[in-house]
Design a protein around this motif. Structure first.
Motif, PDB file in Angstrom:
ATOM      1  N   ARG A  19     -55.655  12.548   4.369  1.00  0.00           N
ATOM      2  CA  ARG A  19     -54.316  11.942   4.295  1.00  0.00           C
ATOM      3  C   ARG A  19     -53.254  12.982   4.620  1.00  0.00           C
ATOM      4  NH1 ARG A  19     -50.216  11.456   0.504  1.00  0.00           N
ATOM      5  NH2 ARG A  19     -48.932   9.561   0.753  1.00  0.00           N
ATOM      6  N   ARG A  20     -53.375  14.147   4.021  1.00  0.00           N
ATOM      7  CA  ARG A  20     -52.399  15.200   4.266  1.00  0.00           C
ATOM      8  C   ARG A  20     -52.449  15.656   5.725  1.00  0.00           C
ATOM      9  NH1 ARG A  20     -47.892  15.736   3.480  1.00  0.00           N
ATOM     10  NH2 ARG A  20     -48.394  14.877   1.430  1.00  0.00           N
ATOM     11  N   LEU A  23     -50.469  13.085   7.661  1.00  0.00           N
ATOM     12  CA  LEU A  23     -49.038  13.161   7.376  1.00  0.00           C
ATOM     13  C   LEU A  23     -48.416  14.441   7.924  1.00  0.00           C
ATOM     14  CD1 LEU A  23     -48.801  11.754   3.730  1.00  0.00           C
ATOM     15  CD2 LEU A  23     -48.503  10.564   5.901  1.00  0.00           C
ATOM     16  N   LEU A  61     -52.554   4.067   7.406  1.00  0.00           N
ATOM     17  CA  LEU A  61     -52.461   5.272   8.215  1.00  0.00           C
ATOM     18  C   LEU A  61     -53.434   5.250   9.390  1.00  0.00           C
ATOM     19  CD1 LEU A  61     -52.067   8.044   5.486  1.00  0.00           C
ATOM     20  CD2 LEU A  61     -50.350   7.275   7.128  1.00  0.00           C
ATOM     21  N   GLU A 156     -42.725   7.051   3.177  1.00  0.00           N
ATOM     22  CA  GLU A 156     -42.920   8.390   3.741  1.00  0.00           C
ATOM     23  C   GLU A 156     -44.076   8.396   4.731  1.00  0.00           C
ATOM     24  OE1 GLU A 156     -44.561  12.642   2.173  1.00  0.00           O
ATOM     25  OE2 GLU A 156     -42.949  11.750   0.986  1.00  0.00           O
ATOM     26  N   GLN A 157     -45.146   7.654   4.430  1.00  0.00           N
ATOM     27  CA  GLN A 157     -46.276   7.578   5.350  1.00  0.00           C
ATOM     28  C   GLN A 157     -45.842   6.999   6.691  1.00  0.00           C
ATOM     29  OE1 GLN A 157     -50.035   6.944   2.259  1.00  0.00           O
ATOM     30  NE2 GLN A 157     -49.339   5.261   3.500  1.00  0.00           N
ATOM     31  N   ALA A 160     -43.614   9.511   8.562  1.00  0.00           N
ATOM     32  CA  ALA A 160     -44.396  10.622   9.102  1.00  0.00           C
ATOM     33  C   ALA A 160     -45.097  10.220  10.394  1.00  0.00           C
ATOM     34  CB  ALA A 160     -45.413  11.094   8.066  1.00  0.00           C
TER      35      ALA A 160
END
Length: 223
Positions: A19-20, A23, A61, A156-157, A160
């Motif tokens: 995930r990071r 992002l 995502l 935020e996702q 990004a």
């Protein structure tokens, strides 16, 4: 991607790590993710990789395609427009609430977050994006409003993904002044000015993003 540290719960660690990476732009919009390759890279079996990819797909995502596996989702102009309509309202609300609710410790954190963003290389869009999102996340955290924090996580996702897809740099001529205006109003506990400054900032970048998404896809934009 940053180095992977094996956690107690491998499936959660793999999910957090991937995930990071999405992002932060380490895995770019449109890029495909293979279970075998990721398992070898992270040193884990395919099971936690598969579970993480399913969770990231549910988060919005990633997107799963028949017989093609999964890839990082790309965003249409309409989706970006809808995202920034909501972001203008939520960022304005966050700034206003932050002006009322922030503590002295929050003020220090906010100053540090903006300072870090201002020191980031203007040519490094990934680092600029990471620190920009961190600054806005710090504003939301300083509202001490859990419901707003939950809403902001999903937003935020989306932001990004848009930023990494369009490569709309935060090092725009107006960026520093707009960020400073938001923080100055928050620290002065002027909720109305903070709300307006935040909304103005979002509108500025929404226009840049939508202009970018209206352009035809070129090899440079796909890079």
């Amino acid at each position: 991607m940053t180095s992977f540290e094996r956690p107690t719960l491998v499936r959660d660690g793999v999910y957090d790590h991937l995930r990071r990476a999405v992002l932060d732009g380490d895995i770019a919009p449109g890029e495909r993710l293979g279970e075998v390759e990721l398992g070898a890279q992270l040193g884990v079996s395919r099971t936690p990789i598969r579970e993480a990819l399913m969770r990231l797909t549910q988060d919005g995502l990633l997107i799963a395609e028949a017989n093609k596996g999964v890839r990082v989702r790309t965003v249409t102009a309409d989706e970006a427009r809808d995202t920034y309509v909501v972001r203008e309202e939520l960022d304005g609300l966050a700034a206003a609430l932050c002006a009322h609710q922030h503590s002295p410790a929050d003020a220090q954190t906010l100053r540090g977050a903006l300072s870090a963003l201002q020191r980031a290389p203007s040519s490094d869009y990934r680092e600029q994006t990471r620190l920009d999102l961190a600054f806005h996340r710090a504003i939301t955290a300083a509202t001490h409003n859990a419901a707003l924090a939950d809403l902001n996580r999903d937003l935020e996702q989306r932001v990004a993904l848009i930023k990494h897809q369009t490569r709309t740099y935060n090092a725009h001529p107006q960026t520093d002044a707009q960020h400073a205006a938001i923080l100055d109003a928050i620290l002065a506990r002027d909720a109305d000015a903070a709300r307006q400054a935040a909304r103005t900032h979002v509108r500025t970048f929404a226009a840049l993003v939508l202009q970018n998404l209206a352009l035809p896809i070129t090899p440079e934009k796909q890079a």
